[in-house]
Design a protein around this motif. Structure first.
Motif, PDB file in Angstrom:
ATOM      1  N   ASP A   1       0.825  -1.212   0.000  1.00 37.65           N
ATOM      2  CA  ASP A   1       0.000   0.000   0.000  1.00 37.65           C
ATOM      3  C   ASP A   1       0.853   1.254   0.000  1.00 37.65           C
ATOM      4  OD1 ASP A   1      -2.285  -1.489  -0.017  1.00 37.65           O
ATOM      5  OD2 ASP A   1      -2.783  -1.176   2.102  1.00 37.65           O
ATOM      6  N   ILE A   2       1.924   1.236   0.780  1.00 38.64           N
ATOM      7  CA  ILE A   2       2.717   2.449   0.933  1.00 38.64           C
ATOM      8  C   ILE A   2       3.365   2.881  -0.390  1.00 38.64           C
ATOM      9  CG2 ILE A   2       4.926   1.415   1.609  1.00 38.64           C
ATOM     10  CD1 ILE A   2       5.130   3.594   3.773  1.00 38.64           C
TER      11      ILE A   2
ATOM     12  N   TRP B   1       8.612   8.790   6.252  1.00 30.04           N
ATOM     13  CA  TRP B   1       7.671   8.105   5.345  1.00 30.04           C
ATOM     14  C   TRP B   1       8.278   7.953   3.954  1.00 30.04           C
ATOM     15  CZ3 TRP B   1       5.515   9.753   0.768  1.00 30.04           C
ATOM     16  CH2 TRP B   1       4.489   8.967   0.248  1.00 30.04           C
TER      17      TRP B   1
ATOM     18  N   HIS C   1      -1.970  12.060   0.857  1.00 24.22           N
ATOM     19  CA  HIS C   1      -3.077  11.138   1.135  1.00 24.22           C
ATOM     20  C   HIS C   1      -2.610   9.870   1.841  1.00 24.22           C
ATOM     21  CE1 HIS C   1      -4.297  13.605  -2.383  1.00 24.22           C
ATOM     22  NE2 HIS C   1      -5.437  13.690  -1.714  1.00 24.22           N
ATOM     23  N   SER C   2      -1.426   9.894   2.372  1.00 22.66           N
ATOM     24  CA  SER C   2      -0.878   8.706   3.033  1.00 22.66           C
ATOM     25  C   SER C   2      -1.587   8.442   4.356  1.00 22.66           C
ATOM     26  CB  SER C   2       0.623   8.879   3.276  1.00 22.66           C
ATOM     27  OG  SER C   2       0.865   9.921   4.206  1.00 22.66           O
ATOM     28  N   SER C   3      -1.613   7.177   4.730  1.00 23.17           N
ATOM     29  CA  SER C   3      -2.261   6.797   5.990  1.00 23.17           C
ATOM     30  C   SER C   3      -1.514   7.388   7.184  1.00 23.17           C
ATOM     31  CB  SER C   3      -2.343   5.271   6.112  1.00 23.17           C
ATOM     32  OG  SER C   3      -1.055   4.687   5.997  1.00 23.17           O
TER      33      SER C   3
ATOM     34  N   LYS D   1       2.000   2.812  -3.219  1.00 22.70           N
ATOM     35  CA  LYS D   1       0.971   3.430  -4.055  1.00 22.70           C
ATOM     36  C   LYS D   1       0.533   4.796  -3.531  1.00 22.70           C
ATOM     37  CE  LYS D   1      -0.925  -1.155  -5.108  1.00 22.70           C
ATOM     38  NZ  LYS D   1      -2.117  -2.040  -4.932  1.00 22.70           N
ATOM     39  N   GLU D   2       0.955   5.129  -2.319  1.00 22.78           N
ATOM     40  CA  GLU D   2       0.512   6.367  -1.696  1.00 22.78           C
ATOM     41  C   GLU D   2       1.334   7.553  -2.160  1.00 22.78           C
ATOM     42  OE1 GLU D   2      -1.027   4.896   2.715  1.00 22.78           O
ATOM     43  OE2 GLU D   2       1.048   5.544   2.475  1.00 22.78           O
ATOM     44  N   ASP D   3       0.722   8.740  -2.095  1.00 22.42           N
ATOM     45  CA  ASP D   3       1.487   9.977  -2.100  1.00 22.42           C
ATOM     46  C   ASP D   3       1.375  10.547  -0.696  1.00 22.42           C
ATOM     47  OD1 ASP D   3      -0.765  12.096  -1.946  1.00 22.42           O
ATOM     48  OD2 ASP D   3      -1.368  10.882  -3.666  1.00 22.42           O
ATOM     49  N   TRP D   4       2.286  11.425  -0.323  1.00 12.10           N
ATOM     50  CA  TRP D   4       2.347  11.906   1.046  1.00 12.10           C
ATOM     51  C   TRP D   4       1.040  12.547   1.490  1.00 12.10           C
ATOM     52  CZ3 TRP D   4       3.862  11.584   5.700  1.00 12.10           C
ATOM     53  CH2 TRP D   4       3.745  12.657   6.588  1.00 12.10           C
TER      54      TRP D   4
ATOM     55  N   LYS E   1       9.059   4.487   1.975  1.00 10.65           N
ATOM     56  CA  LYS E   1       8.508   4.206   0.645  1.00 10.65           C
ATOM     57  C   LYS E   1       9.618   3.850  -0.338  1.00 10.65           C
ATOM     58  CE  LYS E   1       5.667   6.107  -3.073  1.00 10.65           C
ATOM     59  NZ  LYS E   1       4.775   7.198  -3.529  1.00 10.65           N
TER      60      LYS E   1
END
Length: 230
Positions: free
Chosen positions: A94-95, A149, A102-104, A97-100, A153
Motif C-alpha cells: 500500500d505504501i 515516510w 493522502h498517506s495513511s 501506491k501512496e502519495d504523502w 517508501k
C-alpha cells in the motif's frame, strides 16, 4: 475557537479533573468506575469511563468525537518511559501506491488530536499521573515525519530492505531508525518472523517476497518531551 486555543482550554479542564484522582491507585479506580481489572484494554476503558462521569463539557467531547485518539503511557517510578509509541501496521504494497498528502501516516497525525493518559508506577501500585491533549505540530509532520515516510517508501519501492544479517541470524534493515530521526521511526510490529506481509519488490539481499510486519513509532524521547511540556 482556534484549535490550539481549544487544546489549551481542554488541557486546563483535564488538569482540574485529574487532580481529584491523582493520589488514587489504579486498582481503586477500577473498582470506583466499575472497570474489569482483568481486561486487556483496562487502562483505556478506565479513562473512557472517567471521562463519561466528568462534569466538563470539553472532556465529554473527547468521548463523542471521532478525531480524538486515546493512548495510555506507563512511566516507572523515576518517570522513565521504556517503550516508544506504536501505530497501526502498514502494508508494504500500500505504501508504494501512496502519495504523502493522502498517506495513511499523514492522516493519523493531521486528522487526530491525541489524548495521552499517563500512569506512573509507585512501588507495586500504578497511579494516574496526568492526561495530556496534544496535536502534532505541522512543521514536525511536514518535515521530519514526511522524511521518514519517504525513506520507507523508497526502501520498499526499490527492494532495499535488509542491510545485513548478523551472526545470530538477526535481520537489520534500511528502514528509518530513531537514531536518524528525532521524532519517528519504523520498527517491527509482528508476533514473530512468520507474521509477514507481501513486498511489492523482492528484497535485493535475501530475495524475500514477504517481510515481517512493521509500523511507524513515535520515538520514546519525543513522547517524553510531549508529556513533559506544560
Amino acid at each position: 475557537m482556534a484549535q490550539m486555543d481549544y487544546i489549551v482550554k481542554l488541557n486546563h479542564d483535564i488538569d482540574v479533573f485529574v487532580e481529584e484522582y491523582r493520589d488514587c491507585a489504579v486498582t481503586r479506580l477500577y473498582d470506583e468506575f466499575d472497570v474489569n481489572e482483568g481486561a486487556k484494554n483496562r487502562l483505556n476503558a478506565l479513562i473512557k469511563r472517567m471521562i463519561t462521569y466528568s462534569n466538563s463539557l470539553y472532556l465529554k467531547q473527547i468521548e463523542n468525537k471521532d478525531d480524538f485518539c486515546l493512548k495510555t503511557i506507563k512511566l516507572d517510578k523515576y518517570g522513565r518511559l521504556k517503550e516508544s509509541m506504536s501505530f497501526p501496521v502498514f502494508k508494504y504494497c500500500d505504501i508504494v501506491k501512496e502519495d504523502w498528502e493522502h498517506s495513511s501516516l499523514r492522516q493519523i497525525f493531521a486528522d487526530n488530536i491525541f489524548v495521552f493518559a499517563i500512569f506512573k508506577n509507585e512501588g507495586k501500585e500504578l497511579y494516574l499521573n496526568r492526561i495530556k491533549v496534544w496535536k502534532m505540530p505541522e512543521i514536525v509532520l511536514e518535515n521530519s515525519v514526511r522524511d521518514a515516510w519517504s525513506r520507507m517508501k523508497e526502501c520498499v519501492t526499490t527492494g532495499k530492505i535488509v542491510k545485513y544479517i548478523d551472526d545470530h541470524g538477526r535481520y537489520f534493515t534500511y528502514f528509518p531508525s530513531s537514531t536518524e530521526n528525532q521524532y519517528v521511526h519504523v520498527r517491527p510490529h509482528a508476533q514473530n518472523r512468520n507474521d509477514t506481509l507481501p513486498l511489492p519488490v523482492p528484497d535485493k539481499l535475501t530475495g524475500l517476497i514477504a517481510y515481517p510486519k512493521h509500523s511507524f513509532w513515535l520515538n520514546r524521547s519525543y513522547v517524553l518531551k510531549i508529556i513533559s511540556e506544560d
